[in-house]
Design an enzyme around this catalytic site. Structure first.
Site, PDB file in Angstrom:
ATOM      1  N   THR A 192     -62.107 -33.928  31.427  1.00 19.61           N
ATOM      2  CA  THR A 192     -62.131 -35.679  31.266  1.00 19.61           C
ATOM      3  C   THR A 192     -62.132 -36.542  30.275  1.00 19.61           C
ATOM      4  O   THR A 192     -62.646 -37.673  30.797  1.00 19.61           O
ATOM      5  CB  THR A 192     -62.919 -35.937  32.730  1.00 19.61           C
ATOM      6  OG1 THR A 192     -64.132 -35.037  32.878  1.00 19.61           O
ATOM      7  CG2 THR A 192     -62.416 -34.982  33.763  1.00 19.61           C
ATOM      8  N   GLY A 193     -62.683 -35.830  29.165  1.00 21.62           N
ATOM      9  CA  GLY A 193     -63.534 -36.251  27.669  1.00 21.62           C
ATOM     10  C   GLY A 193     -62.843 -37.885  27.301  1.00 21.62           C
ATOM     11  O   GLY A 193     -63.069 -39.022  27.439  1.00 21.62           O
ATOM     12  N   SER A 248     -68.812 -42.260   9.481  1.00 21.87           N
ATOM     13  CA  SER A 248     -69.904 -41.083   8.261  1.00 21.87           C
ATOM     14  C   SER A 248     -69.303 -40.421   7.569  1.00 21.87           C
ATOM     15  O   SER A 248     -68.772 -39.617   8.409  1.00 21.87           O
ATOM     16  CB  SER A 248     -71.085 -41.203   8.893  1.00 21.87           C
ATOM     17  OG  SER A 248     -71.629 -39.965   8.025  1.00 21.87           O
ATOM     18  N   VAL A 306     -74.463 -45.526   8.449  1.00 24.39           N
ATOM     19  CA  VAL A 306     -74.463 -47.077   8.884  1.00 24.39           C
ATOM     20  C   VAL A 306     -76.196 -47.106   9.200  1.00 24.39           C
ATOM     21  O   VAL A 306     -76.989 -45.722   9.937  1.00 24.39           O
ATOM     22  CB  VAL A 306     -73.983 -47.744  10.676  1.00 24.39           C
ATOM     23  CG1 VAL A 306     -74.937 -48.046  11.440  1.00 24.39           C
ATOM     24  CG2 VAL A 306     -72.259 -47.817  10.952  1.00 24.39           C
ATOM     25  N   LYS A 320     -49.971 -28.581  28.830  1.00 26.44           N
ATOM     26  CA  LYS A 320     -50.769 -27.958  29.561  1.00 26.44           C
ATOM     27  C   LYS A 320     -50.586 -27.901  31.061  1.00 26.44           C
ATOM     28  O   LYS A 320     -50.204 -29.372  31.735  1.00 26.44           O
ATOM     29  CB  LYS A 320     -52.173 -28.838  29.265  1.00 26.44           C
ATOM     30  CG  LYS A 320     -53.327 -28.637  30.789  1.00 26.44           C
ATOM     31  CD  LYS A 320     -54.407 -29.544  30.213  1.00 26.44           C
ATOM     32  CE  LYS A 320     -55.364 -28.959  31.515  1.00 26.44           C
ATOM     33  NZ  LYS A 320     -56.431 -30.051  31.390  1.00 26.44           N
TER      34      LYS A 320
HETATM   35  P1  FAD Z   1     -67.981 -38.043  17.825  1.00 30.69           P
HETATM   36  O1  FAD Z   1     -67.142 -37.020  17.926  1.00 30.69           O
HETATM   37  O2  FAD Z   1     -69.476 -37.090  18.208  1.00 30.69           O
HETATM   38  O3  FAD Z   1     -67.639 -38.934  16.783  1.00 30.69           O
HETATM   39  C1  FAD Z   1     -68.792 -39.376  16.446  1.00 30.69           C
HETATM   40  C2  FAD Z   1     -68.560 -40.396  15.141  1.00 30.69           C
HETATM   41  O4  FAD Z   1     -69.257 -40.854  14.979  1.00 30.69           O
HETATM   42  C3  FAD Z   1     -68.182 -39.539  13.824  1.00 30.69           C
HETATM   43  O5  FAD Z   1     -67.178 -39.959  13.711  1.00 30.69           O
HETATM   44  C4  FAD Z   1     -69.690 -39.978  13.131  1.00 30.69           C
HETATM   45  O6  FAD Z   1     -69.018 -39.529  12.306  1.00 30.69           O
HETATM   46  C5  FAD Z   1     -69.656 -40.711  13.525  1.00 30.69           C
HETATM   47  N1  FAD Z   1     -71.432 -41.231  13.134  1.00 30.69           N
HETATM   48  C6  FAD Z   1     -72.492 -40.427  14.013  1.00 30.69           C
HETATM   49  N2  FAD Z   1     -73.186 -42.002  13.594  1.00 30.69           N
HETATM   50  C7  FAD Z   1     -72.940 -42.887  12.856  1.00 30.69           C
HETATM   51  C8  FAD Z   1     -73.331 -43.451  11.997  1.00 30.69           C
HETATM   52  N3  FAD Z   1     -74.636 -43.865  11.380  1.00 30.69           N
HETATM   53  N4  FAD Z   1     -72.888 -44.704  10.445  1.00 30.69           N
HETATM   54  C9  FAD Z   1     -71.737 -44.050  11.216  1.00 30.69           C
HETATM   55  N5  FAD Z   1     -71.043 -43.510  11.517  1.00 30.69           N
HETATM   56  C10 FAD Z   1     -71.371 -42.473  12.148  1.00 30.69           C
HETATM   57  N6  FAD Z   1     -63.080 -33.067  25.982  1.00 30.69           N
HETATM   58  C11 FAD Z   1     -61.385 -33.391  26.628  1.00 30.69           C
HETATM   59  O7  FAD Z   1     -61.112 -34.439  26.650  1.00 30.69           O
HETATM   60  N7  FAD Z   1     -61.276 -32.315  26.718  1.00 30.69           N
HETATM   61  C12 FAD Z   1     -62.199 -31.034  25.764  1.00 30.69           C
HETATM   62  O8  FAD Z   1     -61.071 -29.791  26.321  1.00 30.69           O
HETATM   63  C13 FAD Z   1     -63.459 -31.422  25.424  1.00 30.69           C
HETATM   64  N8  FAD Z   1     -64.334 -30.360  25.515  1.00 30.69           N
HETATM   65  C14 FAD Z   1     -65.204 -30.664  24.784  1.00 30.69           C
HETATM   66  C15 FAD Z   1     -65.866 -29.508  24.855  1.00 30.69           C
HETATM   67  C16 FAD Z   1     -67.346 -29.675  24.493  1.00 30.69           C
HETATM   68  C17 FAD Z   1     -68.189 -28.561  24.678  1.00 30.69           C
HETATM   69  C18 FAD Z   1     -67.938 -31.024  24.144  1.00 30.69           C
HETATM   70  C19 FAD Z   1     -69.503 -30.983  23.864  1.00 30.69           C
HETATM   71  C20 FAD Z   1     -66.801 -32.120  24.469  1.00 30.69           C
HETATM   72  C21 FAD Z   1     -66.034 -31.294  25.492  1.00 30.69           C
HETATM   73  N9  FAD Z   1     -64.807 -32.920  24.903  1.00 30.69           N
HETATM   74  C22 FAD Z   1     -63.907 -32.578  25.842  1.00 30.69           C
HETATM   75  C23 FAD Z   1     -65.455 -34.606  24.475  1.00 30.69           C
HETATM   76  C24 FAD Z   1     -65.101 -35.003  23.947  1.00 30.69           C
HETATM   77  O9  FAD Z   1     -64.893 -33.628  22.505  1.00 30.69           O
HETATM   78  C25 FAD Z   1     -64.998 -35.666  23.699  1.00 30.69           C
HETATM   79  O10 FAD Z   1     -65.611 -36.991  24.700  1.00 30.69           O
HETATM   80  C26 FAD Z   1     -64.240 -36.609  22.388  1.00 30.69           C
HETATM   81  O11 FAD Z   1     -63.969 -35.477  21.091  1.00 30.69           O
HETATM   82  C27 FAD Z   1     -64.819 -38.186  21.524  1.00 30.69           C
HETATM   83  O12 FAD Z   1     -66.028 -37.674  21.156  1.00 30.69           O
HETATM   84  P2  FAD Z   1     -66.690 -39.566  20.164  1.00 30.69           P
HETATM   85  O13 FAD Z   1     -65.532 -39.589  19.788  1.00 30.69           O
HETATM   86  O14 FAD Z   1     -67.202 -40.500  21.178  1.00 30.69           O
HETATM   87  O15 FAD Z   1     -68.018 -38.047  19.469  1.00 30.69           O
END
Ligand code: FAD
Length: 518
Positions: free
Chosen positions: A360-361, A36, A198, A75
């Site tokens: 660990t994310g 999105s 979506v 790191k």
């Molecule tokens: P998001 O980044 O949230 O991506 C979601 C995606 O889904 C976006 O592209 C959005 O556009 C899409 N989407 C949502 N709804 C729709 C829809 N209806 N239609 C189409 N697309 C949609 N991990 C580490 O390894 N090291 C760290 O130092 C670390 N620090 C962190 C600090 C914080 C405070 C937090 C909360 C997390 C941290 N993490 C860290 C975890 C890490 O940020 C995530 O594991 C990583 O960014 C993956 O995120 P994601 O892609 O799952 O989700």
């Protein structure tokens, strides 16, 4: 046959999954990624785990190819400040203690260490962090050849046997730049990239996903759907109704507020480690990137408010924070009961997340895509592949939960309700017995969480000895053994650390050199 893969989400999880699948299976799969434009990515997630280099290697990317593009840095450790007492710090380095006469140097240290600093006495990386050194020489060579030769074995991804080498570093990167970089990489190799929302996830009669309905591109059909929609869990949790198992009872931090702080890195240099500074209701991360610092306060909303947390973070950063806007994030702590159900696999925050204390994310994402490739289905007949996948990714997250719980439980700090309550929260099953054992025998392969979760016994030892709140005793047998070799080893650590500090460039100097193409 499972051939058409649809990934929903274009954050770190979506793009790591798309590129890893392409790098592994090439044109034998089609990969479509829908993201999105309206829903932004989480915007944090900059620190990684040392196994992450295997991800870049699978993609065939060398450090000079991707690091400068993503403003990446090295790191070597996490520096914990104020967890034991205000003013105290220690490192959890990517470095196993050496072995002397069959016992880890940590045991000898507990018996008769040369100082009260376990990290400095047993590790060279702690000193490199203090001195802001790069782990690579200006010609690109790693500071110790032994790590390069150990790489092949580490590729196997199991916990390496014995106490050989631990690859000495991970990376920091700008998550937005990494997603851009990986999207270019993926699209060049055939990933179909659709920017659209979506609106609906439609199911077949048997409850599996038939297609996702998008606003402008209509229905997108696929054989396997990967839910990378972050904390929303749009496909797995919402459409398929898979429940989320909260870890909140043992890990209460459920919120964060983050800032991106521009700094003059050339003047200040870059410490090659995360700093995790304990606060009254959580802790603040400080992560050095090539052009800025990433920082944020991870806290429990049961102990402070978002306004108070933001004030604390701004005061911590100082005047540089005054014109910056803060990103407030609500965190879903725990994991989906199963990450792969029918033809939907959740990877990233939709699968599970524990607070970012040990970064660990991204490790969870990498582990998940590796397991998905390993257990990739031929047809849908094989339920046992899904079951073993779910068991493995669940174990990894449960194990990390336990390790993080220990960070608060074993911290000597208990100066307010937040830190006192950490000592009485319900423990994950089995941990009480393990802790009892660690009081007399430092953690080893037989006494830590028994299934792969990325952390080895030495990490538990580093934390227990650094946090200082869990009384531990040296092994009585050490009093009867000759300690000469151990004393020599302590001296060797010190001598090696000081020689490395003399020879290695500063991390900033190295990264500028790397960006210029050596
Ligand atoms: P998001 O980044 O949230 O991506 C979601 C995606 O889904 C976006 O592209 C959005 O556009 C899409 N989407 C949502 N709804 C729709 C829809 N209806 N239609 C189409 N697309 C949609 N991990 C580490 O390894 N090291 C760290 O130092 C670390 N620090 C962190 C600090 C914080 C405070 C937090 C909360 C997390 C941290 N993490 C860290 C975890 C890490 O940020 C995530 O594991 C990583 O960014 C993956 O995120 P994601 O892609 O799952 O989700």
């Amino acid at each position: 046959m499972v051939e058409d893969i649809v990934i929903v989400g274009g954050g770190t999880a979506g793009w790591m999954t798309a590129t890893y699948l392409k790098a592994s299976f090439g044109d034998r799969l089609t990969v479509t990624l829908v993201e999105s434009k309206a829903v932004s990515t989480i915007g944090v997630g900059e620190a990684t785990f040392s196994t992450v280099r295997n991800f870049f290697r699978r993609l065939g990317l060398s450090e000079p190819e991707w690091m400068p593009r993503c403003h990446a840095s090295y790191k070597l450790a996490i520096r914990f400040e104020n967890w034991r007492a205000k003013g105290h710090h220690f490192y959890h380095p990517f470095e196993r203690p050496r072995i002397v006469d069959g016992l880890p140097l940590a045991d000898w240290w507990l018996h008769d260490g040369p100082s009260d600093r376990f990290d400095r006495d047993c590790s060279v990386l702690a000193a490199l962090c203090d001195a802001k050194r790069s782990p690579r020489h200006l010609d690109g060579g790693l500071f110790e050849e032994v790590f390069e030769t150990g790489e092949a074995r580490d590729m196997a991804r199991a916990i390496p046997e014995g106490h050989g080498t631990q690859f000495p570093y991970a990376y920091y990167f700008d998550a937005t730049l990494l997603a851009q970089f990986l999207s270019e990489y993926g699209v060049e190799r055939g990933v179909r990239h659709i920017q659209d929302d979506v609106l609906d996830v439609r199911l077949d009669d048997d409850g599996s996903i038939s297609d996702v309905l998008t606003k402008d591109h209509g229905a997108i059909r696929g054989d396997l759907f990967v839910d990378c929609t972050g904390f929303r869990g749009l496909l797995l949790n919402k459409a398929l109704g898979v429940p989320f198992v909260s870890y909140q009872e043992s890990l209460p931090n459920d919120s964060a507020v983050a800032l991106r702080v521009p700094v003059d890195v050339a003047t200040h240099g870059m410490r090659p480690c995360t700093t995790a500074t304990a606060q009254d209701a959580g802790w603040i991360w400080t992560i050095p990137l090539l052009d800025r610092i990433g920082t944020g306060y991870v806290y429990s909303s049961a102990y402070t408010t978002p306004e108070e947390a933001e004030r604390t973070l701004r005061a911590f950063v100082g005047p540089e924070a005054s014109d910056l806007s803060a990103n407030h994030i609500k965190m879903r702590i725990g994991r989906s009961a199963e990450s792969w159900v029918k033809n939907c696999v959740a990877i990233g925050l939709s699968s599970g997340f524990v607070e970012p204390l040990e970064s660990t994310g991204i490790f969870f994402i990498q582990n998940a895509v590796e397991q998905l490739v390993k257990r990739f289905p031929g047809t849908w007949d094989d339920e046992s592949l899904r079951r073993s996948y779910n068991r493995q990714v669940g174990d990894v997250m449960d194990g990390v939960r336990e390790f993080l719980f220990l960070h608060y439980y074993a911290a000597a700090r208990s100066d307010n309700a937040y830190w006192r309550d950490a000592k009485t929260r319900p423990m994950p099953d089995g941990l009480a017995e393990r802790i009892e054992q660690w009081r007399t025998t430092l953690p080893d392969e037989n006494s830590v969480f028994p299934r792969f979760h990325g952390f080895e016994p030495y990490s538990y030892t580093a934390m227990i000895l650094g946090l200082g709140g869990l009384p531990v005793r040296p092994l009585p047998a050490l009093g009867r053994l000759d300690a000469t070799a151990a004393r020599d080893e302590f001296q060797r650590v010190r001598a090696q650390a000081s020689a490395l500090i003399d020879r290695l460039p500063g991390q900033y100097e190295y990264l500028v050199h790397q960006a210029a193409g050596f």
